[in-house]
Design an enzyme around this catalytic site. Structure first.
Site, PDB file in Angstrom:
ATOM      1  N   HIS A 185       9.997  -9.653 -49.126  1.00 35.14           N
ATOM      2  CA  HIS A 185      10.015  -8.223 -48.817  1.00 35.14           C
ATOM      3  C   HIS A 185      10.928  -7.885 -47.640  1.00 35.14           C
ATOM      4  O   HIS A 185      11.335  -6.745 -47.478  1.00 35.14           O
ATOM      5  CB  HIS A 185       8.597  -7.671 -48.608  1.00 35.14           C
ATOM      6  CG  HIS A 185       7.982  -7.990 -47.288  1.00 35.14           C
ATOM      7  ND1 HIS A 185       7.129  -9.053 -47.098  1.00 35.14           N
ATOM      8  CD2 HIS A 185       8.083  -7.373 -46.092  1.00 35.14           C
ATOM      9  CE1 HIS A 185       6.731  -9.082 -45.841  1.00 35.14           C
ATOM     10  NE2 HIS A 185       7.305  -8.061 -45.205  1.00 35.14           N
TER      11      HIS A 185
ATOM     12  N   ASP B  40       5.960 -13.997 -52.086  1.00 39.36           N
ATOM     13  CA  ASP B  40       6.704 -13.261 -51.068  1.00 39.36           C
ATOM     14  C   ASP B  40       7.601 -14.174 -50.233  1.00 39.36           C
ATOM     15  O   ASP B  40       7.700 -14.031 -49.030  1.00 39.36           O
ATOM     16  CB  ASP B  40       5.749 -12.461 -50.172  1.00 39.36           C
ATOM     17  CG  ASP B  40       6.479 -11.415 -49.338  1.00 39.36           C
ATOM     18  OD1 ASP B  40       7.608 -11.028 -49.704  1.00 39.36           O
ATOM     19  OD2 ASP B  40       5.924 -10.996 -48.298  1.00 39.36           O
TER      20      ASP B  40
ATOM     21  N   SER C 269       7.106 -10.384 -40.055  1.00 40.11           N
ATOM     22  CA  SER C 269       7.268 -10.898 -41.411  1.00 40.11           C
ATOM     23  C   SER C 269       8.377 -11.926 -41.487  1.00 40.11           C
ATOM     24  O   SER C 269       9.470 -11.709 -40.975  1.00 40.11           O
ATOM     25  CB  SER C 269       7.586  -9.761 -42.380  1.00 40.11           C
ATOM     26  OG  SER C 269       6.475  -8.934 -42.556  1.00 40.11           O
TER      27      SER C 269
END
Length: 170
Positions: A38, A68, A145
């Site tokens: 992402h 992911d 992230s």
């Protein structure tokens, strides 16, 4: 303290053209970098800025949307790498440390414990899909992230990926 300093020095930040920030880390000395899908999914161009301010254009090698993950490659050699835990047996209650760049702030570390292992995450079709996500109480915010999650031996046991909160932040 020395191992934490080394880990912080090995952290990278993939950046999307429109200014989106994330974190990542080097997994091989010849330039392979792991981050979240992402973080780079809508990027036309991916730049990695190293802690010493060197900038590299990254090529997307592959992604896995379900877990992911994204694998990137930069043209560099003799890079420092992080150690991935082998046969890690994480347990609920075990201490972990997340490294990343929350809100674009470099070199941030947050500690916490493993709260659960292997969660069923609802998919877009509202069906549960088992993915071996590690749930922690470590403070994770936008920008973390793609950064590494470490055990207390300084080995990578996971990748910071999601936050589940009403506000979207810790």
């Amino acid at each position: 303290p020395d191992i934490l300093r080394e880990l912080l020095e090995q952290r990278e930040m993939p950046q999307q053209d429109h200014g989106s920030l994330g974190s990542g880390f080097i997994i091989s000395s010849d330039g392979y970098v792991l981050t979240n899908n992402h973080v780079i999914s809508e990027a036309d161009e991916i730049k990695i800025i190293m802690n010493d301010q060197r900038e590299f254009d990254a090529s997307l090698i592959g992604t896995d949307q379900r877990s992911d993950l994204a694998l990137l490659k930069i043209n560099a050699k003799d890079l420092p790498v992080l150690t991935l835990a082998k046969n890690e047996k994480l347990r609920v209650g075990q201490w972990v440390v997340a490294i990343g760049s929350p809100f674009g702030l470099d070199y941030s570390a947050s500690a916490g414990i493993v709260s659960a292992i292997g969660r069923s995450i609802p998919s877009e079709r509202h069906e549960n899909t088992y993915v071996p996500f590690i749930q922690t109480d470590v403070a994770i915010n936008p920008g973390n992230s793609g950064g590494p999650l470490f055990n207390m031996d300084g080995e990578v046991v996971g990748i910071n990926s999601q936050i589940y909160s009403p506000s979207g932040g810790s």
